[in-house]
Design a protein around this motif. Structure first.
Motif, PDB file in Angstrom:
ATOM      1  N   GLN A 109       0.818  -1.210   0.000  1.00 27.34           N
ATOM      2  CA  GLN A 109       0.000   0.000   0.000  1.00 27.34           C
ATOM      3  C   GLN A 109       0.857   1.268   0.000  1.00 27.34           C
ATOM      4  O   GLN A 109       0.513   2.259  -0.627  1.00 27.34           O
ATOM      5  CB  GLN A 109      -0.922  -0.016   1.231  1.00 27.34           C
ATOM      6  CG  GLN A 109      -2.180   0.845   1.092  1.00 27.34           C
ATOM      7  CD  GLN A 109      -1.931   2.302   1.461  1.00 27.34           C
ATOM      8  OE1 GLN A 109      -1.015   2.630   2.191  1.00 27.34           O
ATOM      9  NE2 GLN A 109      -2.793   3.190   0.926  1.00 27.34           N
ATOM     10  N   ARG A 110       2.003   1.224   0.725  1.00 25.85           N
ATOM     11  CA  ARG A 110       2.885   2.389   0.789  1.00 25.85           C
ATOM     12  C   ARG A 110       3.961   2.372  -0.288  1.00 25.85           C
ATOM     13  O   ARG A 110       4.634   3.371  -0.527  1.00 25.85           O
ATOM     14  CB  ARG A 110       3.563   2.438   2.174  1.00 25.85           C
ATOM     15  CG  ARG A 110       2.601   2.670   3.350  1.00 25.85           C
ATOM     16  CD  ARG A 110       2.390   4.145   3.576  1.00 25.85           C
ATOM     17  NE  ARG A 110       3.661   4.822   3.753  1.00 25.85           N
ATOM     18  CZ  ARG A 110       4.317   4.894   4.908  1.00 25.85           C
ATOM     19  NH1 ARG A 110       3.802   4.340   5.987  1.00 25.85           N
ATOM     20  NH2 ARG A 110       5.474   5.527   4.982  1.00 25.85           N
ATOM     21  N   GLY A 111       4.175   1.221  -0.920  1.00 24.04           N
ATOM     22  CA  GLY A 111       5.159   1.129  -1.992  1.00 24.04           C
ATOM     23  C   GLY A 111       6.596   1.064  -1.506  1.00 24.04           C
ATOM     24  O   GLY A 111       7.523   1.321  -2.286  1.00 24.04           O
ATOM     25  N   LEU A 112       6.823   0.723  -0.241  1.00 27.10           N
ATOM     26  CA  LEU A 112       8.190   0.630   0.288  1.00 27.10           C
ATOM     27  C   LEU A 112       8.807  -0.716  -0.063  1.00 27.10           C
ATOM     28  O   LEU A 112       8.096  -1.712  -0.279  1.00 27.10           O
ATOM     29  CB  LEU A 112       8.176   0.802   1.815  1.00 27.10           C
ATOM     30  CG  LEU A 112       7.623   2.122   2.370  1.00 27.10           C
ATOM     31  CD1 LEU A 112       7.636   2.090   3.882  1.00 27.10           C
ATOM     32  CD2 LEU A 112       8.432   3.303   1.852  1.00 27.10           C
ATOM     33  N   SER A 113      10.133  -0.748  -0.086  1.00 25.11           N
ATOM     34  CA  SER A 113      10.807  -2.040  -0.211  1.00 25.11           C
ATOM     35  C   SER A 113      10.658  -2.795   1.112  1.00 25.11           C
ATOM     36  O   SER A 113      10.323  -2.208   2.150  1.00 25.11           O
ATOM     37  CB  SER A 113      12.293  -1.832  -0.513  1.00 25.11           C
ATOM     38  OG  SER A 113      12.950  -1.257   0.611  1.00 25.11           O
ATOM     39  N   PHE A 114      10.937  -4.089   1.078  1.00 29.19           N
ATOM     40  CA  PHE A 114      10.786  -4.901   2.286  1.00 29.19           C
ATOM     41  C   PHE A 114      11.636  -4.339   3.428  1.00 29.19           C
ATOM     42  O   PHE A 114      11.151  -4.138   4.543  1.00 29.19           O
ATOM     43  CB  PHE A 114      11.173  -6.353   1.990  1.00 29.19           C
ATOM     44  CG  PHE A 114      11.136  -7.246   3.204  1.00 29.19           C
ATOM     45  CD1 PHE A 114       9.944  -7.779   3.652  1.00 29.19           C
ATOM     46  CD2 PHE A 114      12.301  -7.537   3.913  1.00 29.19           C
ATOM     47  CE1 PHE A 114       9.902  -8.591   4.771  1.00 29.19           C
ATOM     48  CE2 PHE A 114      12.279  -8.355   5.031  1.00 29.19           C
ATOM     49  CZ  PHE A 114      11.067  -8.881   5.460  1.00 29.19           C
ATOM     50  N   MET A 115      12.916  -4.063   3.151  1.00 33.49           N
ATOM     51  CA  MET A 115      13.804  -3.605   4.213  1.00 33.49           C
ATOM     52  C   MET A 115      13.424  -2.205   4.688  1.00 33.49           C
ATOM     53  O   MET A 115      13.513  -1.895   5.878  1.00 33.49           O
ATOM     54  CB  MET A 115      15.257  -3.631   3.762  1.00 33.49           C
ATOM     55  CG  MET A 115      15.883  -5.019   3.781  1.00 33.49           C
ATOM     56  SD  MET A 115      15.629  -5.914   5.350  1.00 33.49           S
ATOM     57  CE  MET A 115      16.309  -4.770   6.541  1.00 33.49           C
ATOM     58  N   ASP A 116      12.968  -1.334   3.767  1.00 37.02           N
ATOM     59  CA  ASP A 116      12.531  -0.003   4.196  1.00 37.02           C
ATOM     60  C   ASP A 116      11.297  -0.104   5.096  1.00 37.02           C
ATOM     61  O   ASP A 116      11.165   0.628   6.090  1.00 37.02           O
ATOM     62  CB  ASP A 116      12.221   0.876   2.984  1.00 37.02           C
ATOM     63  CG  ASP A 116      13.492   1.328   2.275  1.00 37.02           C
ATOM     64  OD1 ASP A 116      14.572   1.277   2.898  1.00 37.02           O
ATOM     65  OD2 ASP A 116      13.393   1.722   1.095  1.00 37.02           O
TER      66      ASP A 116
END
Length: 624
Positions: free
Chosen positions: A75-82
């Motif tokens: 939903q936020r479009g972040l990478s897994f680690m972010d």
């Protein structure tokens, strides 16, 4: 970077899913869940649900599904680690540094989960088979119905040192040993850890089997522990695990409470009676880590330990560990069961309503702390009163939160003042002595001062210091005297700390005991403190056997003294109030006992190692 499943589970547990989703999506409470119009596709009626208890969201319209990390990535479009780093920062966790072995460890732990699941299936099959008859009979005596047996996954480990090896031959031997199911000793053939026991799976917060507990069924095996748990393994850390947490957590969201009992059989007994929000530590006192886990569920968990001395000691150990951690609105509450009863006993005797009634009126942490220290020693002298105040303030000083510390100090000092210095009732003065009035000499102020000095005693600190030093010199003797030291109202808190060490199974070695005292903020006696004390059992030249016996007699004197001094102080106060012949006679009788006690103490203090009369005589002077 590879993160362990345990670390990721911890992250998910520390973050409330509905709180994260609610920042960008309007949620509406619907029973135990939240509903909303799905943010992943256009819709007019809500089909998107969020379940905090289960830790996932789901849309019945488009099929979107995931946990809090998946929400951040999708939903936020972040990478897994972010996503992990942002959530970890919010939860107050540090992201582990890169470790090239982490992926291998994660794969290894995944394999251990398979081993534990296979072991659980095998144990349950054995319970249903012919060899499980004794275990089934025991379950019947506990009143557990078939639903309870199945729900908690009871099983049976048959007799035989190699039974599991044959049943789980699909897994290599080293995996069974690593999982704690088999034991390898030197160069001998490994053997099954659990044999002839009723088995119970221990599960993590996600309901996966990570360890086992086994109860012995053969009462004749007195050399075997009644309960046996798995050792710490890559899957299982007993100090970071609460039994039944994955079931009690969702239940606590409905009841608004969490109940902590002593053992897993207590948890199951409560569940069978309809109390589903109970957990238990696993063979250790409640740890700081477990207290934090409880506080994530409710702000004031309820401790419900057995009514015997061991149960009350467990409650006090939990309190002393919680004090440094207290923060606004977060504390512990305590229910004290009737002496000699555990929760199951109380339910069987008085019904579940009796236990529920106790759970609705728990004592506060502050109340139990005050009552424990107030009752620990009599207030027969100024030193006793100072000792009570010192013990209370020592607890207060461990509280890290300054506001809570100040409030505790104020409350406890007010209670101390009211108890130690009660307002005296004004008596009407009547002129004349009247018939039977005591002789004036008996109320002589000088005599009263002498009597008070007799109550206080001149060798109080010397005896306490000598016994403490003697126990550290002969640490193995602590197990012999731990019980009476715990129950005696001794002013020096170090005696209770050493008695706790025996109860906790700590090694009885001088250095280990000194370390335990240091960890509790207490100093072990320095040689300079007792070098000049004239007790024979402290002398280097003393024969060890004789020194141990002299130490035992010194412990006896130390334990005897508080009750005698308390009685003499009460008799002295009574005589000062009414000046009657009866009060005078009782005071003189107790004074004679006190003088005899002091004589015995002086005899011991003057005894030298190897000198004639180094031990106390057995001529009747030890008794009144």
């Amino acid at each position: 970077m590879a993160l362990s499943p345990q670390w990721l589970d911890e992250l998910r547990a520390r973050v409330t899913l509905s709180g994260v989703i609610g920042r960008t999506t309007r949620l509406t409470k619907a029973g135990h869940e939240f509903k909303a119009c799905c943010p992943f596709h256009n819709e007019k009626s809500p089909s998107f649900t969020v379940n905090d208890a289960k830790g996932f969201y789901h849309c019945f319209g488009c099929g979107a599904h995931g946990d809090v990390i998946r929400w951040m990535t999708d939903q936020r479009g972040l990478s897994f680690m972010d996503a992990v780093k942002e959530l970890a920062s919010e939860a107050g966790m540090e992201v582990p540094a890169p470790d090239p072995r982490a992926a291998q460890q994660a794969e290894q732990m995944g394999g251990l989960h398979e081993v534990m699941k296979a072991a659980q299936d095998w144990f349950m099959a054995q319970l249903a088979g012919p060899e499980g008859e004794r275990a089934r009979a025991y379950l019947a005596t506990r009143g557990f119905d078939a639903h309870t047996v199945q729900r908690f996954g009871f099983g049976y480990a048959p007799e035989g040192r190699q039974a599991m090896k044959g049943a789980l031959k699909a897994f290599p031997e080293d995996r069974l040993i690593e999982a704690g199911l088999r034991i390898a000793v030197d160069d001998k053939e490994p053997y099954d850890r659990f044999r002839g026991r009723l088995m119970l799976p221990i599960e993590d917060a996600r309901g996966r089997v990570i360890a086992f507990g086994g109860r012995i069924l053969d009462a004749q095996k007195t050399d075997a522990p009644k309960y046996l748990n798995s050792p710490d393994t890559p899957l299982f850390d007993k100090g970071r695990t609460l039994y039944n947490l994955h079931r009690a957590g969702p239940a606590s969201r409905q009841t608004g409470r969490i109940v902590v009992v002593e053992g897993y059989m207590d948890v199951i007994a409560l569940a069978a009676a309809g109390i589903a929000d109970a957990v238990a530590p696993l063979g250790t006192a409640l740890t700081e880590r477990q207290i934090e886990m409880l506080w994530r569920l409710v702000e004031t968990p309820i401790l419900c330990f057995d009514g015997d001395a061991a149960g009350q000691r467990a409650a006090m150990r939990a309190i002393t560990r919680a004090l440094p951690m207290l923060r606004p609105a977060h504390s512990l509450r305590i229910v004290r069961l009737p002496v000699g009863l555990d929760p199951d006993d109380l339910i069987k005797r008085d019904g579940v309503k009796a236990l529920e009634a106790l759970l609705t009126q728990p004592s506060s942490l502050l109340d139990l702390l005050w009552e424990h220290e107030r009752d620990a020693a009599p207030l027969a002298s100024p030193e006793d009163k100072a000792g009570l105040k010192a013990r209370l303030m020592a607890h207060v000083d461990t509280i890290a939160d300054r506001d809570i510390q100040a409030l505790y100090r104020r409350d406890l000092l007010e209670r101390f003042s009211a108890y130690a210095f009660p307002r005296r009732e004004q008596r009407e003065w009547r002129p004349g002595g009247g018939r039977g009035a005591p002789a004036p000499a008996r109320s002589d102020p000088a005599q009263m001062r002498r009597l008070r000095r007799a109550v206080d005693g001149g060798t109080r600190d010397a005896l306490s210091a000598a016994v403490l030093a003697g126990l550290l010199r002969f640490p193995a003797e602590l197990a012999r005297h731990a019980e009476q030291l715990w129950h005696a109202p001794l002013a020096d808190p170090r005696f209770a700390a050493l008695a706790d060490a025996v109860d906790d199974g700590a090694p009885l070695e001088t250095d280990a005991l000194a370390t335990i005292l240091a960890q509790r903020g207490m100093a072990a006696p320095h040689p300079d403190e007792y070098a000049a004390l004239p007790f024979g059992f402290l002398a280097e030249a003393a024969p060890p056997d004789q020194a141990r016996e002299d130490l035992a007699q010194a412990v006896g004197l130390l334990v005897e003294r508080p009750a005698l001094e308390q009685a003499l102080a009460a008799a002295t106060r009574q005589f000062e109030r009414d000046l009657s012949d009866g009060a005078y006679a009782e005071q003189q009788r107790l004074l004679k006992r006190k003088l005899d006690f002091d004589s015995r103490l002086r005899q011991m203090a003057s005894a030298r190692a190897g000198a004639p009369g180094g031990a106390l005589p057995n001529d009747g002077t030890m008794a009144d």
